[in-house]
Design an enzyme around this catalytic site. Structure first.
Site, PDB file in Angstrom:
ATOM      1  N   GLU A 187       0.828  -1.197   0.000  1.00  0.00           N
ATOM      2  CA  GLU A 187       0.000   0.000   0.000  1.00  0.00           C
ATOM      3  C   GLU A 187       0.869   1.257   0.000  1.00  0.00           C
ATOM      4  O   GLU A 187       0.530   2.257  -0.648  1.00  0.00           O
ATOM      5  CB  GLU A 187      -0.939   0.002   1.212  1.00  0.00           C
ATOM      6  N   TRP A 190       1.671   1.742  -3.521  1.00  0.00           N
ATOM      7  CA  TRP A 190       0.653   2.445  -4.310  1.00  0.00           C
ATOM      8  C   TRP A 190       0.818   3.953  -4.177  1.00  0.00           C
ATOM      9  O   TRP A 190       0.619   4.705  -5.145  1.00  0.00           O
ATOM     10  CB  TRP A 190      -0.752   2.028  -3.864  1.00  0.00           C
ATOM     11  N   TRP A 218     -20.250  11.758 -20.606  1.00  0.00           N
ATOM     12  CA  TRP A 218     -20.618  12.070 -19.230  1.00  0.00           C
ATOM     13  C   TRP A 218     -21.945  12.828 -19.178  1.00  0.00           C
ATOM     14  O   TRP A 218     -22.320  13.534 -20.110  1.00  0.00           O
ATOM     15  CB  TRP A 218     -19.531  12.910 -18.562  1.00  0.00           C
ATOM     16  N   ASN A 253     -11.083   3.340   2.953  1.00  0.00           N
ATOM     17  CA  ASN A 253     -10.646   3.131   1.574  1.00  0.00           C
ATOM     18  C   ASN A 253     -11.613   2.263   0.771  1.00  0.00           C
ATOM     19  O   ASN A 253     -11.888   2.542  -0.400  1.00  0.00           O
ATOM     20  CB  ASN A 253      -9.254   2.492   1.547  1.00  0.00           C
ATOM     21  N   TRP A 271     -15.439  12.165 -13.376  1.00  0.00           N
ATOM     22  CA  TRP A 271     -14.611  11.935 -12.200  1.00  0.00           C
ATOM     23  C   TRP A 271     -14.014  13.219 -11.648  1.00  0.00           C
ATOM     24  O   TRP A 271     -13.638  13.290 -10.467  1.00  0.00           O
ATOM     25  CB  TRP A 271     -13.505  10.916 -12.490  1.00  0.00           C
ATOM     26  N   TRP A 294      -8.889   8.531  -8.480  1.00  0.00           N
ATOM     27  CA  TRP A 294     -10.104   8.804  -9.232  1.00  0.00           C
ATOM     28  C   TRP A 294      -9.993   8.322 -10.670  1.00  0.00           C
ATOM     29  O   TRP A 294     -10.953   7.808 -11.248  1.00  0.00           O
ATOM     30  CB  TRP A 294     -10.466  10.284  -9.160  1.00  0.00           C
TER      31      TRP A 294
END
Length: 390
Positions: A187, A190, A218, A253, A271, A294
């Site tokens: 993590e 990431w 969208w 999360n 987004w 995102w």
């Protein structure tokens, strides 16, 4: 420089594009004045430009980035000891208090966060110890359950430099090599990957990394957006997450993925709206992590979740909030709902709703979209990208 005998200026590097340009300008200005400049890496485990493929190109997929790039590189530096003595020089002529600097809001909305966070280095160290004792032994699987205390909650302390990723990395790796410590370090990986992307793609906060999504159809719907922001969508797991965010400045999360998927796939809202709302409301708002995450959930980023992977918030709630503690905490209107219908109250018989004191559309919203139909519309929208590409 004219009032103090400055010989050297040191700072830790930042990786947002505007900060890189600012630091370059500042460095030139200081060196032209005969002042030495030293910059260091104080916020990442590896500098973004040092992690490359064997052919020298950048990574766009997390697993090889972390396993081959990061773990194949030199180990992150060991944490530095706390300085024994630090002498500060104030240039505020005694006006060095917070009120003079005007850093706090005039309307103290921030006070509602005080029960949830202990700001500062001491708070970061104590939270890390709590995580080591209570969360890390259950981390790999337990981190998916928002009602459980198994996540680290260290992201705000990392973002504001109150704790070092090097300390987290080496402390955890020195405890034991198991699935929990390994997963926590991945993590942290990431986080490194997000900064890697931001450094190499400075347009990450605003531009789709996969350009085909520039043509995505969208929807513009202000009512949908406001309902999502306020936790009034009528979908309990989504509403619980959005209310946790508003009340605490944080969101678990797993729930971030659920509410993000709902925004971009069930509501078909861009987004950018989610990225901006999180930026304005999260205490751990971080340009690299926020933007990359995102784009990941929208399907348009590097190593992104496929667009056709659409989180079902009912199933997610049943699986990861199995006793309903999380939803009942943040959506108290549903506290008396039987578990069978807690995550989908619109399917409950009228008698069940009455017994739970729930009136859809009055005491709790009816769903603003039909989950099944909105999923179908999202897949249809994704098909238009394939047709455009062909």
């Amino acid at each position: 420089m004219t009032r103090f005998d400055v010989e050297e200026v040191c700072w830790n590097r930042c990786y947002e594009a505007w900060r890189i340009e600012r630091d370059k300008t500042l460095k030139v200005h200081l060196e032209n004045a005969g002042i030495k400049v030293s910059t260091c890496n104080g916020s990442l485990l590896w500098e973004p430009w040092t992690i490359k493929k064997e052919d020298g190109t950048r990574f766009r997929v997390f697993t090889p980035f972390f396993r081959k790039g990061c773990l194949g590189a030199s180990a992150p530096r060991e944490p530095q000891p706390v300085p024994e003595k630090v002498e500060y020089c104030s240039d505020l002529q005694g006006n060095d208090n917070v009120s003079f600097l005007k850093l706090l809001p005039s309307v103290r909305w921030d006070r509602k966060f005080e029960p949830y966070w202990e700001v500062g280095e001491g708070g970061g160290q104590r939270q890390f110890k709590r995580f080591i004792d209570e969360g890390l032994p259950f981390y790999k699987d337990g981190r998916n359950y928002p009602a459980k205390p198994f996540v680290s909650r260290l992201s705000p302390h990392l973002h504001f430099g109150e704790i070092s990723p090097n300390q987290l990395w080496h402390t955890v790796r020195n405890i034991d090599e198991n699935k929990h410590t390994g997963h926590f370090c991945s993590e942290l990986g990431w986080r490194e990957f997000s900064y890697h992307l931001l450094y190499h793609y400075p347009q990450l906060p605003t531009k789709n990394l996969q350009e085909k999504f520039d043509q995505f159809p969208w929807v513009e719907n202000e009512a949908y957006l406001v309902a999502w922001q306020r936790g009034q969508t009528g979908v309990p797991m989504v509403d619980a997450g959005m209310r946790e965010l508003w009340q605490t400045g944080y969101m678990h999360n797993r729930v971030r993925m659920i509410v993000g998927s709902f925004l971009v796939k069930n509501l078909l809202l861009h987004w950018h709206y989610g990225e901006r709302w999180f930026w304005n409301t999260l205490v751990d708002a971080d340009l690299a992590n926020n933007s990359a995450s995102w784009q990941w959930i929208a399907g348009c980023g590097a190593d992104a979740a496929p667009y056709f992977r659409i989180f079902n918030p009912v199933i997610q709630g049943q699986k990861f909030d199995p006793h309903g503690q999380y939803v009942r905490k943040y959506v108290p209107e549903l506290r008396h709902m039987p578990h069978q219908f807690l995550f989908n109250p619109w399917e409950a018989p009228e008698a069940v709703l009455n017994q739970a004191d729930v009136i859809l559309g009055q005491t709790y919203p009816a769903p603003i979209v039909d989950l099944k139909r909105s999923r179908e519309l999202a897949l249809e929208a994704f098909q238009t990208l394939k047709q455009t590409k062909e």
